[in-house]
Scaffold this active site. Structure first.
Site, short mmCIF file in Angstrom:
data_model
loop_
_atom_site.label_atom_id
_atom_site.label_comp_id
_atom_site.label_asym_id
_atom_site.label_seq_id
_atom_site.Cartn_x
_atom_site.Cartn_y
_atom_site.Cartn_z
N CYS A 1 53.90 19.07 51.64
CA CYS A 1 52.96 18.74 52.71
C CYS A 1 52.30 17.39 52.44
O CYS A 1 52.96 16.37 52.51
CB CYS A 1 51.95 19.87 52.90
SG CYS A 1 51.14 19.83 54.52
N HIS B 1 54.79 25.09 53.27
CA HIS B 1 54.15 25.87 52.20
C HIS B 1 54.85 27.22 52.09
O HIS B 1 55.42 27.72 53.07
CB HIS B 1 52.67 26.11 52.50
CG HIS B 1 51.85 24.86 52.54
ND1 HIS B 1 51.61 24.08 51.44
CD2 HIS B 1 51.21 24.24 53.58
CE1 HIS B 1 50.85 23.05 51.76
NE2 HIS B 1 50.60 23.12 53.07
#
Length: 510
Positions: free
Chosen positions: A341, A433
């Site tokens: 991310c 994630h």
């Protein structure tokens, strides 16, 4: 009739509220009680995406998702109706019932507080109508007397929902008896009447040595110690914030092959979803170190740049500390580097950010041939796809989207065939994630990383299950509650509330 309830408060942050709440939930669930967790407001950058009633994804704290697993139920947006995600020391994004609705500072938070409290109370009322019991976790300490006015997380919640409370103290830090006594003594008379007992957490040694202290705290407060939980290093569950993470993550099992794989995860100032590293640490023979020291990257086989709630700011910190040079050097040696991310975004050529930092275009580390532009609309969704033919699931929480050229191969592929992330030589990046909780994919990635790092003696252990590791930890928490707490007294509190006539300790808040 509404179900029973309990507030698990603490003397401090990281006293053990989250794990005690999870343990009580698992103990109740194993005894056939329909139980749900609840935290009215969580301040954490560790979040997970769950499905809302309209099918869209929404965010709650990872700790509440872990507690839901302890209850044997799917995560629900109502389990954590208010989530504050700090983007700096002065501001936080407000996520209400899964959706980002505002950014607040300490100065303007008070204006939105009544709306947040109303939503939290409504969510708890709904849960109590659906479940036999709801175990509520407080935040910080209920004795933050400067925050009592308008509080809807600690004693304000207990008052509004007519809940009894127990206070958890961490004896490993020292001063636990003073902390327990002081927590009660600083509360108002009405709030003190709801505090019905104590739980001491992380005790090492013989309980007989502790007996004089237990007797005295009971005598001077008029409240029993409901149990003493031993220090248990095998309790590894999702941390609520960075306080929960030491330098070494987990207790790694011995390697299946002849060598260890050494992983360094950089602790960014606004680290987000550090829980991604916990899945990597679940693999036997993998030593995961959380670090802020450039020297720790020298002997690392794999370096991980995790997520960030303030990507541009954390990238500047990375450069100021010398960690950026260490990351570039690591990649230059042909060793594997992974960005997740915000960490992925830092690895690109440039970040165009008029949304989060407002700084416009800033150069990235230049290790992946991509650029990232921050959009105002936040992407929050569960994701499914593949790494080659290996299934992968995860979730996305981001403002950034990627553009680049054909020099990078995709890291993953969405189920519909769209590319995701980027790979160039030994450098990889993904916005997903939770991907490493997919066991087969985790083993595939780590096997490749070990080969790139020259750890040809490292082998994945067949059959390692992240879900199984998590369930084992939750069962251990349930065992600790059952073995070391007065569960009969605990159940009486959940069912009947705090007993009448509890003494008031001076001075008491006005």
């Amino acid at each position: 009739m509404d179900g029973g309830g309990l507030l698990v408060a603490g003397t401090t942050s990281d006293a053990g509220k989250s794990v005690v709440t999870a343990g009580i939930c698992r103990w109740l669930w194993r005894n056939g009680v329909r139980v749900a967790p609840f935290k009215a407001q969580n301040m954490s950058n560790n979040s997970v995406v769950v499905a809302g009633p309209d099918g869209r994804g929404g965010e709650i704290g990872r700790a509440q998702a872990m507690q839901a697993a302890a209850c044997g139920v799917a995560p629900d947006l109502r389990f954590n109706p208010v989530l504050l995600k700090p983007g700096s020391d002065r501001s936080s994004q407000v996520v209400l019932l899964g959706e980002a609705v505002d950014t607040v500072t300490a100065g303007n938070y008070r204006s939105i507080k009544p709306r947040l409290a109303e939503a939290a109370y409504a969510a708890l009322a709904e849960l109590r109508a659906e479940y036999d019991a709801v175990i509520c976790e407080g935040a910080g300490s209920p004795a933050e007397i400067n925050l009592r006015d308008g509080d809807f997380v600690n004693m304000g919640l207990a008052t509004a929902a007519d809940l009894p409370a127990v206070v958890v103290g961490d004896i490993d830090r020292g001063g636990v008896f003073a902390a327990l006594h002081g927590t009660v003594a600083l509360l108002s008379e009405a709030d003190q009447a709801r505090v019905a007992g104590f739980v001491i957490n992380k005790f090492r040694g013989s309980r007989s040595i502790l007996r004089p202290g237990l007797d005295m705290i009971t005598k001077v407060t008029g409240r029993p110690v409901l149990g003493v939980l031993p220090y248990e290093s095998d309790v590894q569950v999702d941390g609520e914030d960075s306080l929960a993470y030491g330098r070494l993550l987990g207790r790694p099992g011995p390697p299946h092959g002849t060598e260890w794989l050494r992983v360094a995860v950089i602790r960014l100032p606004r680290i987000s979803n550090a829980t991604d590293a916990e899945a990597i640490a679940a693999e036997p023979g993998v030593r995961v170190r959380i670090t802020t020291e450039p020297a720790d990257l020298l002997d690392a086989d794999l370096v991980v740049l995790p997520g960030s709630k303030a990507t541009v700011s954390d990238l500047a910190w990375l450069r100021a500390t010398g960690l950026a040079d260490a990351v570039v050097s690591h990649a230059g040696q042909g060793k594997p580097l992974l960005g997740i991310c915000g960490g992925f975004q830092m690895l690109g050529r440039a970040i165009h950010d008029d949304v989060e930092s407002g700084l416009g275009t800033v150069p990235g580390l230049g290790l992946l041939p991509v650029e990232v532009t921050f959009g105002r609309r936040k992407t929050v969704r569960q994701s499914r796809g593949y790494a080659r033919s290996t299934p992968v699931t995860g979730y996305e929480i981001r403002h950034g989207y990627v553009s680049g050229d054909d020099a990078a191969q995709p890291f993953l592929t969405y189920a519909d065939g769209r590319p995701e992330g980027a790979v160039a030589a030994t450098v990889s990046g993904t916005h997903w994630h939770g991907a490493f909780e997919s066991d087969e994919f985790r083993r595939l990635f780590l096997t490749t990383a070990a080969r790139q790092a020259g750890r040809t003696g490292w082998r994945p252990a067949p059959g390692t299950s992240f879900h199984g590791v998590r369930e084992k930890a939750l069962d251990l928490l349930g065992d600790l509650i059952e073995e070391h707490l007065d569960t009969a007294a605990l159940w009486r509190l959940i069912e009947n509330g705090a007993p009448a006539g509890l003494p008031v300790l001076p001075p008491g808040a006005p």
